[in-house]
Scaffold this active site. Structure first.
Site, mmCIF file in Angstrom:
data_model
loop_
_atom_site.group_PDB
_atom_site.id
_atom_site.type_symbol
_atom_site.label_atom_id
_atom_site.label_comp_id
_atom_site.label_asym_id
_atom_site.label_seq_id
_atom_site.Cartn_x
_atom_site.Cartn_y
_atom_site.Cartn_z
ATOM 1 N N ARG A 47 0.839 -1.196 0.000
ATOM 2 C CA ARG A 47 0.000 0.000 0.000
ATOM 3 C C ARG A 47 0.875 1.247 0.000
ATOM 4 O O ARG A 47 2.002 1.226 0.484
ATOM 5 C CB ARG A 47 -0.926 0.010 1.219
ATOM 6 C CG ARG A 47 -2.101 -0.970 1.094
ATOM 7 C CD ARG A 47 -3.037 -0.918 2.282
ATOM 8 N NE ARG A 47 -2.410 -1.431 3.486
ATOM 9 C CZ ARG A 47 -1.852 -0.713 4.443
ATOM 10 N NH1 ARG A 47 -1.887 0.613 4.391
ATOM 11 N NH2 ARG A 47 -1.293 -1.281 5.485
ATOM 12 N N TYR B 151 -1.409 -3.595 -6.759
ATOM 13 C CA TYR B 151 -1.275 -4.252 -5.447
ATOM 14 C C TYR B 151 -2.621 -4.341 -4.722
ATOM 15 O O TYR B 151 -3.403 -3.370 -4.708
ATOM 16 C CB TYR B 151 -0.250 -3.502 -4.566
ATOM 17 C CG TYR B 151 -0.233 -4.083 -3.182
ATOM 18 C CD1 TYR B 151 0.352 -5.329 -2.952
ATOM 19 C CD2 TYR B 151 -0.876 -3.454 -2.124
ATOM 20 C CE1 TYR B 151 0.316 -5.909 -1.695
ATOM 21 C CE2 TYR B 151 -0.915 -4.027 -0.858
ATOM 22 C CZ TYR B 151 -0.320 -5.256 -0.655
ATOM 23 O OH TYR B 151 -0.375 -5.843 0.584
ATOM 24 N N LYS C 16 -9.700 -2.601 1.284
ATOM 25 C CA LYS C 16 -9.389 -1.458 2.148
ATOM 26 C C LYS C 16 -10.195 -0.212 1.754
ATOM 27 O O LYS C 16 -10.665 0.535 2.614
ATOM 28 C CB LYS C 16 -7.899 -1.146 2.084
ATOM 29 C CG LYS C 16 -7.005 -2.323 2.433
ATOM 30 C CD LYS C 16 -7.251 -2.814 3.835
ATOM 31 C CE LYS C 16 -6.217 -3.854 4.233
ATOM 32 N NZ LYS C 16 -6.433 -4.310 5.603
ATOM 33 N N HIS D 156 -10.687 -2.627 11.239
ATOM 34 C CA HIS D 156 -9.579 -3.444 10.729
ATOM 35 C C HIS D 156 -9.319 -4.573 11.733
ATOM 36 O O HIS D 156 -8.324 -4.559 12.449
ATOM 37 C CB HIS D 156 -8.340 -2.539 10.582
ATOM 38 C CG HIS D 156 -7.189 -3.158 9.860
ATOM 39 N ND1 HIS D 156 -5.900 -2.714 10.012
ATOM 40 C CD2 HIS D 156 -7.122 -4.174 8.968
ATOM 41 C CE1 HIS D 156 -5.090 -3.426 9.235
ATOM 42 N NE2 HIS D 156 -5.807 -4.321 8.599
ATOM 43 N N SER E 130 -1.440 -3.873 10.014
ATOM 44 C CA SER E 130 -1.068 -4.802 8.948
ATOM 45 C C SER E 130 0.236 -5.527 9.297
ATOM 46 O O SER E 130 1.185 -4.891 9.769
ATOM 47 C CB SER E 130 -0.902 -4.045 7.643
ATOM 48 O OG SER E 130 -2.070 -3.322 7.375
ATOM 49 N N CYS F 267 0.753 -7.677 11.672
ATOM 50 C CA CYS F 267 0.976 -7.791 13.116
ATOM 51 C C CYS F 267 0.204 -8.956 13.734
ATOM 52 O O CYS F 267 -0.014 -8.974 14.953
ATOM 53 C CB CYS F 267 0.645 -6.486 13.822
ATOM 54 S SG CYS F 267 1.784 -5.157 13.392
ATOM 55 N N ASP G 132 -9.350 -9.969 8.632
ATOM 56 C CA ASP G 132 -8.833 -8.622 8.356
ATOM 57 C C ASP G 132 -9.844 -7.499 8.608
ATOM 58 O O ASP G 132 -9.458 -6.424 9.024
ATOM 59 C CB ASP G 132 -8.354 -8.548 6.898
ATOM 60 C CG ASP G 132 -7.476 -7.329 6.612
ATOM 61 O OD1 ASP G 132 -6.569 -7.048 7.420
ATOM 62 O OD2 ASP G 132 -7.691 -6.669 5.582
ATOM 63 N N ARG H 168 2.094 -12.271 -0.780
ATOM 64 C CA ARG H 168 0.761 -12.615 -0.288
ATOM 65 C C ARG H 168 0.184 -13.835 -0.964
ATOM 66 O O ARG H 168 0.580 -14.193 -2.071
ATOM 67 C CB ARG H 168 -0.185 -11.432 -0.568
ATOM 68 C CG ARG H 168 0.201 -10.126 0.134
ATOM 69 C CD ARG H 168 -0.478 -9.992 1.460
ATOM 70 N NE ARG H 168 0.041 -8.894 2.260
ATOM 71 C CZ ARG H 168 -0.554 -8.483 3.375
ATOM 72 N NH1 ARG H 168 -1.671 -9.048 3.808
ATOM 73 N NH2 ARG H 168 -0.039 -7.507 4.084
#
Ligand code: GDP
Ligand code: PGA
Ligand code: MN
Ligand code: MN
Length: 601
Positions: A87, A215, A224, A244, A266, A268, A295, A385
């Site tokens: 991002r 991306y 998002k 989130h 993100s 974590c 998420d 990913r």
């Protein structure tokens, strides 16, 4: 010339844009086509046949590389442009009429300037390309908590990912035609030039414009951009929360399931916690963790006063590095087939590979497609990913498709904090819990471009995602505490506390269940704690540590309370709240000052 086709292999059927029964949608598609000038328009129905054709086309042009069919059936590798791997927060804007409404937490541009700048980029950008129209639903297709959108893109890779990550195609279009309301997302990969890349949000118009990146977080607009930035704005107006957060169900040996929602920035640990497998001893007793989402969480008060949550997504867009049979067996089982891998390395026999996969294999090719050379960096990009359907996850909860959502018993905030912050503490009440969320800090990760490992304030893990002024966002959170509300308890965790040797002090992963167990016992009033100015910490014996060994230093740092350190932290939290000026709710400032006084006294 613009052409309509329901079949990717077929050429134009007819000019115009009567792809749906909704005039407003047709008109918007026609308007976008006039601006971007694609060679063809394809309305996505989400069918297997459509996907197979798109995948074949991407394989032919090199967008997707087929992986080993024996070990990873129907799975693909995508290598992004090397400058397009995460991002881009500095290029992400919230365009509200008033700058104050976007807040100091967002980059702002006026809607007129935003549209002007984006439309200049979009002009003629789809020449020679097909424009895909993707109707999608965020959340179970029959849930009143779900919301729909339409993404227009020129990237078949985006179509294939949206098909996994959302309920995409004909059923979503039918709901959109019924409701007449939908979020409009326009995306083009453009030239993939970082100098010509912007992600802009127009929350007042329920519109997104994203240019120049393929991306996930920049290009899969349902995720998002819609489910967090636009939805948070919508949620505030409609009285719900778009967060989130992962959602998991914790089932105890008596067969009771409690649902927990947890916000970590993100990279974590959300995906890992959502798919947790209990340690051996717990498994034997019958403890289970069910995955609802990894998420994003949309929550709304139900008739009984509790918060009910749905996962608006249908798939997982997970961090590959570190995923192993040991750390996350459920993720590994999920991604054995029908998975898109982005920016991982590959082995000699064409299997996906990443740092920490720990399966005895070695990479021969790195994420850029070069011969792997350890001296030149990791084989997999740190933010590589996998995209996979949630249905492939062995722990996927059957309640995940419940249109009513699941009732939340506990909300957890957490981040990467090498120092100061203990393993777990509990907020005294809702107001204190909102402050705990607002004061969250975490070290930055590879999920966004920029320096990694720098501590920053990331309230409720929403710094990159809140579509409006954080001061208003905290007021909105505080507003849920009203008569009749049966709100969840709020906790804070830190799996990432380090010792003097720089190593993590807590084993993490499956052993995080021990912390979840204490939380649910606290919810039921069955576990002890000690009170400190920052909240309740588990006292010696409150948390089950059977079967793990923690040294002296680990125990002191994971369960201790560093008075002087917290005094300094609260001074910094006070300064942070002040950055928002008079818009910051007094209730939150009072809470911060009360605790700061407590710490001083
Ligand atoms: P998400 O992006 O928030 O979903 O985070 P992930 O679950 O994908 O994890 C991001 C990184 O943190 C991965 O490298 C994980 O291996 C690592 N991680 C996740 N949970 C833990 C934990 O409990 N302890 C430690 N030390 N690392 C973790
Ligand atoms: P994550 O999702 O939170 O799983 O890392 C992607 C992101 O937030 O960029
Ligand atoms: Mn995320
Ligand atoms: Mn994740």
């Amino acid at each position: 010339m613009n052409a309509i086709s329901h079949d990717v292999s077929k050429p134009a059927i007819a000019p115009g844009s009567e792809g749906s029964k909704l005039a407003a949608l047709n008109a918007w598609v026609a308007e976008v086509a006039a601006l971007t000038q694609p060679d063809a328009i394809h309305w996505c129905d989400g069918s297997d046949a459509e996907n197979a054709k798109l995948v074949a086309q991407m394989q032919a042009d090199g967008t997707l590389i087929k992986l080993n069919e024996q070990t990873h059936p129907n799975s693909w590798l995508h290598r992004s442009h090397p400058d397009d791997v995460a991002r881009v927060e500095h290029l992400t804007f919230v365009c509200t009429s008033e700058q104050e409404d976007a807040g100091p937490n967002n980059h702002w541009m006026s809607p007129a300037d935003g549209h002007k700048q984006m439309d200049a980029l979009f002009a003629g950008c789809m020449k020679g390309r097909t424009m895909y129209v993707i109707p999608y639903c965020m959340g179970p297709i029959d849930s009143p908590l779900s919301r729909c959108g339409v993404e227009i893109t020129d990237s078949p890779y985006v179509v294939a990912n949206m098909r996994i990550m959302t309920r995409m195609g004909a059923p979503a279009l039918a709901r959109i035609e019924r409701e007449g309301k939908f979020v409009r997302g326009l995306h083009s990969i453009g030239e993939l030039d970082p100098e010509r890349r912007f992600i802009m949000h127009f929350p007042e118009e329920l519109t997104i414009k994203s240019y120049g990146s393929g991306y996930g977080g920049n290009a899969l607009l349902g995720k998002k951009c819609h489910a967090l930035r636009i939805a948070s704005h919508q949620a505030r107006n409609e009285g719900w929360l778009a967060e989130h957060m992962l959602i998991l169900g914790l089932e105890n040996p008596q067969g009771e399931t409690h649902y927990v929602a947890a916000a970590f920035p993100s990279a974590c640990g959300k995906t890992n916690l959502a798919m947790l497998i209990p340690p051996e001893g717990y498994r034997a007793q019958g403890w289970k963790v069910w995955t609802v989402g990894d998420d994003i969480c949309w929550m709304r008060p139900g008739a009984d006063g509790r918060l009910y949550a749905i996962n608006p997504e249908a798939g997982f867009f997970g961090v590959a590095p570190g995923t192993s049979r040991k750390s996350n067996p459920n993720a590994l089982a999920s991604i054995r087939h029908d998975t898109i891998f982005t920016n991982v390395g590959v082995t000699a026999d064409n299997q996906p590979w990443w740092e920490g996969i720990d399966n005895g294999d070695t990479p021969v090719t790195d994420w850029r497609g070069n011969v792997y050379d350890a001296a030149k960096g990791p084989a997999a990009h740190p933010n590589s990913r996998f995209t996979v359907s949630a249905k492939q996850c062995p722990s996927y909860s059957e309640q995940a498709e419940n249109p009513a959502g699941v009732p939340i018993s506990a909300i957890v905030f957490g981040g990467r904090r090498a120092s100061l912050v203990p393993l777990v503490f509990e907020a005294r009440d809702w107001t204190h819990g909102v402050l705990v969320g607002a004061a969250m800090g975490s070290e930055t990760t590879a999920a966004a471009t920029g320096a990694v490992g720098v501590m920053r304030r990331d309230p409720m893990a929403m710094k990159p995602f809140c579509g409006y002024n954080f001061a208003d966002y905290f007021s909105h959170w505080l507003s849920f505490d009203k008569t009749g509300a049966k709100l969840p308890k709020i906790f804070h965790v830190n799996w990432f506390r380090k010792g003097d040797d720089g190593k993590f002090l807590w084993p993490g992963f499956g052993d995080n269940l021990r912390v979840l167990e204490w939380m649910i016992q606290r919810v039921k009033g069955e576990a002890g704690s000690i009170e400190t100015p920052i909240g309740h910490l588990p006292a010696d014996g409150d948390l089950n540590l059977d079967g793990i060994t923690l040294g002296e230093e680990a125990r002191a740092k994971l369960f201790g309370f560093d008075h002087a350190g917290w005094q300094a932290e609260f001074a910094s939290i006070g300064e942070y709240l002040d950055e928002y000026g008079p818009r910051m709710p007094q209730q939150l400032k009072d809470e911060q000052q009360r605790i700061a006084r407590d710490l001083a006294g």
